[in-house]
Design an enzyme around this catalytic site. Structure first.
Site, mmCIF file in Angstrom:
data_model
loop_
_atom_site.group_PDB
_atom_site.id
_atom_site.type_symbol
_atom_site.label_atom_id
_atom_site.label_comp_id
_atom_site.label_asym_id
_atom_site.label_seq_id
_atom_site.Cartn_x
_atom_site.Cartn_y
_atom_site.Cartn_z
ATOM 1 N N LYS A 48 -6.385 3.939 2.622
ATOM 2 C CA LYS A 48 -6.934 4.603 3.802
ATOM 3 C C LYS A 48 -8.058 3.830 4.484
ATOM 4 O O LYS A 48 -8.322 4.032 5.669
ATOM 5 C CB LYS A 48 -7.421 5.995 3.426
ATOM 6 N N SER A 52 -0.248 4.164 -3.625
ATOM 7 C CA SER A 52 -1.141 4.366 -2.485
ATOM 8 C C SER A 52 -2.565 4.770 -2.834
ATOM 9 O O SER A 52 -3.467 4.623 -2.004
ATOM 10 C CB SER A 52 -0.548 5.410 -1.538
#
Length: 524
Positions: A70, A324
């Site tokens: 992110k 992720s």
């Protein structure tokens, strides 16, 4: 699975509109991410590769400074804002990973940032955001409530909102993951598996991959209970899911982003959905090959990869899965560990009825042979029959369990398979101990409610005291939500009123009064 296949076919045959990808690819190539992000490794997973018969490569976004991809999109968005905008400050709403990316960017650029997080956000993520010196506001039980509050503060304080996924600059920042993958692996790649929540990561990666290497399949992976991209592709337009599961909170989104969907509908070859148990198994697989612990959404792509290999029966191919993120509470590992074997189809739960007489218990155990027993619960019920709750470790329940249960049945032992029963895995296995012989008119409900200090007390206080609670089971899983099993003594005539009260609570619930496991081990 059938709906997935139909969806796959319609997406696979679409042509990418001329001119759609070049602008976003240019942005990806010039994205300002490496002031804060690192080029993460693309590691081969030797154990998984051997087991699956295909080469598995893990794109390790869990080793970013904020333990998630992110930071790429957040920094690219913020770093490209005008100086006068930066001087006024920024704000965002996030359950954790995007919040850390924004906080890192604000810290690096020396600007004011306000981060609004749901009160249910795991403490590890709250503390990580606070460590960057930004202002953290905890508000609401859901992301939607936190976002609404952030937008209110944005207006009041003239701040700039940093979206988590529905933004070109954010998408371009996330797309640099694909740029690295294709640079790190110049040989054949058959498919890249990408987790999908709001869609920023898969939009950026799919756009870049299809522009540079259109032969590579891009496969999105979503939880079954938060499959907003699957629903949108099936409908041909964005839809809002009526309910969203919270286990993989990093991708718990009710509607795919508008801009991500514009890219995904033309560049994503198919979408696979996976269960909680498959996610937990993915966490274990990543740990065994890397000794790193991913968060549930971090294992999403790998869980989809495994399901794809099982479905296609393929060998000798080269697959990439994006890991992720790794922001999870340590306390959650107990729950993840419990569910891992189910995700791997290596543990079975079932009930068997045996005669209540000397020697029958031994005879039943001999029928199981030398299989590894993970759980065995028994309590005297009546003078004629006994119900035994059994957990068995198997190499593949899909192959080994049916003939075993058939054999037991043929030998006179009635059996019921509970391996896929959520009530059994969450509650019954921890409660087996005897029937409530004096309880009448019992209705059983399974609840999911927001977890935070005092949440259980609040939950009980909001329940009406009109009905006697005859059964209660709750276990803290270190997650953003609590799971409770409640029994109410209420007649059939009162059920409508009871359901109305439960509806007013606003918590997701399922009635389990007719569940077979409850009837066998706990029912009146």
């Amino acid at each position: 699975m059938e709906s997935d296949r139909k969806n796959n076919e319609t997406t696979r045959n679409k042509q990418v509109p001329s001119g759609l990808l070049e602008p976003i690819v240019r942005q990806i190539l010039s994205a300002r991410v490496y002031d804060v992000a690192v080029e993460t490794p693309l590691n081969e997973a030797p154990l998984l590769s051997t087991r699956l018969g295909n080469r598995v490569l893990l794109k390790r976004e869990d080793v970013q400074p904020v333990f998630s991809f992110k930071c790429r999109g957040a920094y690219n968005k913020i770093a490209n804002l005008p100086d006068e905008t930066l001087q006024c400050g920024i704000i965002t709403a996030s359950a954790g990973n995007h919040a850390q990316g924004v906080a890192l960017a604000a810290n690096r650029l020396g600007i004011r940032a306000v981060i609004v997080m749901p009160q249910t956000t795991p403490s590890i993520k709250v503390q990580a955001v606070q460590a960057y010196g930004v202002e953290v506001v905890l508000h609401g039980d859901t992301f939607e409530l936190a976002r609404a509050h952030a937008l209110k503060l944005m207006q009041e304080q003239a701040l700039t909102y940093i979206p988590p996924y529905d933004d070109e600059a954010v998408i371009a920042g996330q797309g640099t993951v694909a740029m690295e993958v294709l640079r790190q692996c110049t040989g054949r790649i058959d498919a890249v598996f990408v987790p999908c929540g709001g869609g920023g990561l898969i939009a950026g990666m799919a756009a870049y991959i299809k522009y540079v290497r259109p032969d590579i399949r891009v496969i999105g992976v979503e939880p079954q209970d938060a499959a907003c991209l699957s629903a949108a592709l099936l409908a041909g337009e964005r839809v809002i899911l009526p309910e969203v599961g919270l286990f993989a909170e990093g991708v718990a989104v009710a509607q795919i982003g508008e801009i991500p969907f514009q890219y995904a509908q033309h560049t994503v070859d198919e979408v696979i959905t996976v269960t909680e148990d498959e996610l937990c198994a993915g966490v274990k697989d990543i740990f065994e090959d890397t000794r790193a612990i991913s968060e549930p959404s971090g294992a999403l792509a790998l869980a989809g990869l495994k399901q794809y290999v099982d479905r296609e029966k393929c060998t000798g191919r080269n697959f990439v899965a994006v890991v992720s993120g790794a922001n999870t509470n340590f306390d959650r590992l107990r729950y993840i560990s419990e569910r891992t074997q189910f995700g791997e189809h290596r543990e079975a739960l079932f009930a068997a009825t045996i005669p209540e007489q000397p020697g029958s218990f031994l005879a039943f155990c001999e029928m199981l042979g030398k299989r590894s027993i993970t759980e065995f619960n028994y309590r005297f019920a009546d003078e004629h029959t006994a119900h035994v709750f059994v957990g068995l470790a198997l190499s593949d329940t899909r192959r080994e369990l049916p003939p075993l249960l058939k054999n037991l049945t043929e030998k006179g032992y009635p059996v019921t398979d509970f391996s896929d029963d959520e009530l059994t895995k969450l509650h019954i296995r921890h409660m087996v101990g005897g029937h409530a012989l004096r309880v009448s008119h019992e209705l059983i409900y399974r609840f999911i409610f927001p977890e935070r200090p005092g949440a259980l007390l609040t939950f009980l206080q909001r329940l009406s005291d009109r009905w006697n609670i005859s059964l209660f089971h709750y276990r803290n899983h270190g997650a953003a939500f609590g799971r409770v099993l409640v029994g109410f003594q209420a007649s059939d005539n009162e059920k409508t009123v009871l359901n109305a009260v439960l509806d007013s609570l606003g918590y997701h619930y399922v009635e389990e009064s007719n569940n077979e496991a409850y009837r066998l081990f706990l029912g009146a």
